[in-house]
Design a protein around this motif. Structure first.
Motif, PDB file in Angstrom:
ATOM      1  N   TYR A 114      27.224   4.136  63.545  1.00 56.39           N
ATOM      2  CA  TYR A 114      28.218   4.118  64.615  1.00 56.39           C
ATOM      3  C   TYR A 114      29.336   5.111  64.297  1.00 56.39           C
ATOM      4  CZ  TYR A 114      26.157  -0.115  66.592  1.00 56.39           C
ATOM      5  OH  TYR A 114      25.298  -1.017  67.181  1.00 56.39           O
ATOM      6  N   ALA A 115      29.638   5.985  65.263  1.00 57.84           N
ATOM      7  CA  ALA A 115      30.752   6.922  65.143  1.00 57.84           C
ATOM      8  C   ALA A 115      31.103   7.388  66.551  1.00 57.84           C
ATOM      9  CB  ALA A 115      30.380   8.113  64.266  1.00 57.84           C
ATOM     10  N   ASN A 116      32.288   7.984  66.699  1.00 51.96           N
ATOM     11  CA  ASN A 116      32.631   8.490  68.033  1.00 51.96           C
ATOM     12  C   ASN A 116      31.973   9.847  68.280  1.00 51.96           C
ATOM     13  OD1 ASN A 116      34.472  10.598  67.079  1.00 51.96           O
ATOM     14  ND2 ASN A 116      35.976   8.985  66.720  1.00 51.96           N
ATOM     15  N   GLU A 117      32.035  10.302  69.512  1.00 52.90           N
ATOM     16  CA  GLU A 117      31.304  11.503  69.943  1.00 52.90           C
ATOM     17  C   GLU A 117      31.696  12.738  69.124  1.00 52.90           C
ATOM     18  OE1 GLU A 117      28.695  13.930  71.755  1.00 52.90           O
ATOM     19  OE2 GLU A 117      28.839  11.802  72.234  1.00 52.90           O
ATOM     20  N   LYS A 118      32.983  12.969  68.945  1.00 52.30           N
ATOM     21  CA  LYS A 118      33.417  14.163  68.212  1.00 52.30           C
ATOM     22  C   LYS A 118      33.021  14.088  66.741  1.00 52.30           C
ATOM     23  CE  LYS A 118      37.237  15.539  71.208  1.00 52.30           C
ATOM     24  NZ  LYS A 118      38.714  15.757  71.313  1.00 52.30           N
ATOM     25  N   ALA A 137      37.606  15.859  62.852  1.00 54.46           N
ATOM     26  CA  ALA A 137      37.370  16.063  64.289  1.00 54.46           C
ATOM     27  C   ALA A 137      38.039  14.991  65.144  1.00 54.46           C
ATOM     28  CB  ALA A 137      35.864  16.107  64.567  1.00 54.46           C
ATOM     29  N   ALA A 138      37.807  13.730  64.831  1.00 54.22           N
ATOM     30  CA  ALA A 138      38.402  12.609  65.579  1.00 54.22           C
ATOM     31  C   ALA A 138      38.389  11.374  64.683  1.00 54.22           C
ATOM     32  CB  ALA A 138      37.640  12.353  66.874  1.00 54.22           C
ATOM     33  N   PRO A 139      39.186  11.381  63.618  1.00 57.11           N
ATOM     34  CA  PRO A 139      39.123  10.290  62.638  1.00 57.11           C
ATOM     35  C   PRO A 139      39.564   8.961  63.230  1.00 57.11           C
ATOM     36  CG  PRO A 139      41.029  11.681  62.232  1.00 57.11           C
ATOM     37  CD  PRO A 139      40.225  12.359  63.281  1.00 57.11           C
ATOM     38  N   GLN A 140      38.770   7.930  62.975  1.00 61.52           N
ATOM     39  CA  GLN A 140      39.126   6.586  63.443  1.00 61.52           C
ATOM     40  C   GLN A 140      38.774   5.568  62.366  1.00 61.52           C
ATOM     41  OE1 GLN A 140      36.788   6.042  67.060  1.00 61.52           O
ATOM     42  NE2 GLN A 140      35.149   5.029  65.955  1.00 61.52           N
ATOM     43  N   PHE A 141      39.590   4.540  62.286  1.00 60.57           N
ATOM     44  CA  PHE A 141      39.336   3.449  61.355  1.00 60.57           C
ATOM     45  C   PHE A 141      39.183   2.153  62.132  1.00 60.57           C
ATOM     46  CE2 PHE A 141      40.320   6.735  58.474  1.00 60.57           C
ATOM     47  CZ  PHE A 141      39.725   6.379  57.275  1.00 60.57           C
ATOM     48  N   TYR A 142      39.103   1.036  61.421  1.00 58.94           N
ATOM     49  CA  TYR A 142      38.629  -0.186  62.074  1.00 58.94           C
ATOM     50  C   TYR A 142      39.416  -1.415  61.636  1.00 58.94           C
ATOM     51  CZ  TYR A 142      34.712   2.957  62.875  1.00 58.94           C
ATOM     52  OH  TYR A 142      33.952   4.037  63.228  1.00 58.94           O
ATOM     53  N   SER A 158      38.506  -0.162  67.058  1.00 64.36           N
ATOM     54  CA  SER A 158      38.658   1.181  66.497  1.00 64.36           C
ATOM     55  C   SER A 158      40.024   1.750  66.884  1.00 64.36           C
ATOM     56  CB  SER A 158      37.552   2.105  66.997  1.00 64.36           C
ATOM     57  OG  SER A 158      37.646   2.300  68.396  1.00 64.36           O
ATOM     58  N   PHE A 159      40.596   2.532  65.980  1.00 66.07           N
ATOM     59  CA  PHE A 159      41.888   3.150  66.266  1.00 66.07           C
ATOM     60  C   PHE A 159      41.952   4.520  65.601  1.00 66.07           C
ATOM     61  CE2 PHE A 159      42.323   0.376  62.566  1.00 66.07           C
ATOM     62  CZ  PHE A 159      42.927   1.193  61.623  1.00 66.07           C
ATOM     63  N   GLY A 160      42.629   5.441  66.239  1.00 62.95           N
ATOM     64  CA  GLY A 160      42.744   6.797  65.722  1.00 62.95           C
ATOM     65  C   GLY A 160      43.821   6.917  64.664  1.00 62.95           C
ATOM     66  N   VAL A 161      43.618   7.850  63.724  1.00 65.30           N
ATOM     67  CA  VAL A 161      44.599   8.132  62.679  1.00 65.30           C
ATOM     68  C   VAL A 161      44.885   9.633  62.661  1.00 65.30           C
ATOM     69  CG1 VAL A 161      43.931   6.152  61.271  1.00 65.30           C
ATOM     70  CG2 VAL A 161      42.820   8.366  60.886  1.00 65.30           C
ATOM     71  N   SER A 162      45.864  10.029  61.863  1.00 66.30           N
ATOM     72  CA  SER A 162      46.327  11.413  61.807  1.00 66.30           C
ATOM     73  C   SER A 162      45.771  12.087  60.554  1.00 66.30           C
ATOM     74  CB  SER A 162      47.865  11.422  61.798  1.00 66.30           C
ATOM     75  OG  SER A 162      48.357  12.734  61.765  1.00 66.30           O
ATOM     76  N   HIS A 163      44.651  12.780  60.713  1.00 64.82           N
ATOM     77  CA  HIS A 163      43.961  13.385  59.578  1.00 64.82           C
ATOM     78  C   HIS A 163      43.236  14.629  60.057  1.00 64.82           C
ATOM     79  CE1 HIS A 163      42.533  13.292  55.496  1.00 64.82           C
ATOM     80  NE2 HIS A 163      41.273  13.142  55.826  1.00 64.82           N
ATOM     81  N   ASP A 164      42.973  15.562  59.144  1.00 66.63           N
ATOM     82  CA  ASP A 164      42.392  16.844  59.552  1.00 66.63           C
ATOM     83  C   ASP A 164      40.866  16.770  59.639  1.00 66.63           C
ATOM     84  OD1 ASP A 164      42.018  16.601  56.836  1.00 66.63           O
ATOM     85  OD2 ASP A 164      42.702  18.623  56.333  1.00 66.63           O
TER      86      ASP A 164
END
Length: 268
Positions: free
Chosen positions: A83-87, A130-135, A122-128
């Motif tokens: 499981y991961a997001n599209e980007k 493509a589209a980092p998300q944690f849980y 899932s929630f987005g975080v600020s990292h370099d």
């Protein structure tokens, strides 16, 4: 598994060399990231009495190697859904080898997925990346949050993550060790920036904003081998939380993690 617990959890590995976490409910067994070799992750699972054959899925946070190194191998060998997001999929696909299409599952940022008896937020975080998300994992009014690999934590995100039973919280670097260390200036700037990693101090300040009486455990995660020490991370977290009036060691405990050794299974 303890029938009174919502989850059993082990931080299999956490650090700049590789990251993976095991979480189990009554019905599901999950890895979050697989940033070490398949062989090493199998060995870490054995440390807590588990095997890869028992797993149901891998949830990926982002495509950096220290989070996906073993994803493709494990998915192919044990027919695990990923499981991961599209980007993240677009960035990760060329890096993990061929994975059957039916095992590629999309889980977009900001959504809640019901996976067996677990609700996974899932929630987005600020990292370099493509589209980092944690849980955040929810079950039976209990929850567990993973928050690493972020250079910045907004007030909105702090509110979203408030009041979990346990956290894996980033304590990546000691500021003075990083500033005085051997890393080139551009890498230091990356780590210190809004798209890098939380320092020991920053991680502790985030913890101070999200802890409530519900919280019983904080695990210190993603420590840099070159720019941190367990003792420093632990002392900084404990010191700042005590300054903020928290009863460390009474209301809750702080735990270290390791890049090469699984933490003991714990229940929430």
């Amino acid at each position: 598994m303890d029938q009174t617990a919502a989850f059993q959890i082990s931080v299999l590995a956490s650090g700049s060399s590789g990251n993976s976490l095991y979480i189990e409910s009554e019905k599901k067994k999950i890895l979050v990231d697989a940033g070490l070799s398949g062989k090493k992750i199998t060995s870490l699972l054995q440390e807590i009495g588990k095997t890869p054959e028992e797993l149901d899925a891998i949830f990926v946070t982002h495509e950096h190697r220290d989070h996906i190194h073993g994803v493709g191998v494990l998915a192919r060998k044990y027919k695990l859904d990923i499981y991961a997001n599209e980007k993240t999929w677009q960035a990760m696909d060329p890096l993990i080898g061929i994975v059957p299409t039916e095992q590629k599952c999309h889980f977009e940022m900001g959504k809640v997925l019901t996976f067996g008896d677990i609700d996974i937020e899932s929630f987005g975080v600020s990292h370099d990346a493509a589209a980092p998300q944690f849980y955040r994992f929810h079950k039976a009014n209990r929850s567990f949050v993973i928050l690493t690999d972020t250079g910045y934590c907004s007030d909105y995100l702090r509110g979203l993550l408030k009041g979990a039973d346990a956290y894996l919280m980033e304590s990546n670097h000691d500021l003075e060790m990083l500033r005085m260390g051997a890393y080139p200036w551009n890498l230091k700037q990356r780590i210190l920036g809004d798209y890098g990693h939380l320092s020991n101090e920053d991680g502790a300040l985030v913890a101070a904003d999200v802890l409530t009486d519900q919280t019983k455990r904080i695990y210190l995660g993603h420590l840099s081998r070159e720019n941190n020490m367990k003792e420093l991370a632990h002392l900084t977290m404990e010191g700042i939380l005590r300054e903020q009036g928290f009863a460390v060691g009474q209301a809750f405990e702080i735990y270290d993690t390791d890049p090469n050794q699984a933490s003991e299974l714990f229940s929430i």
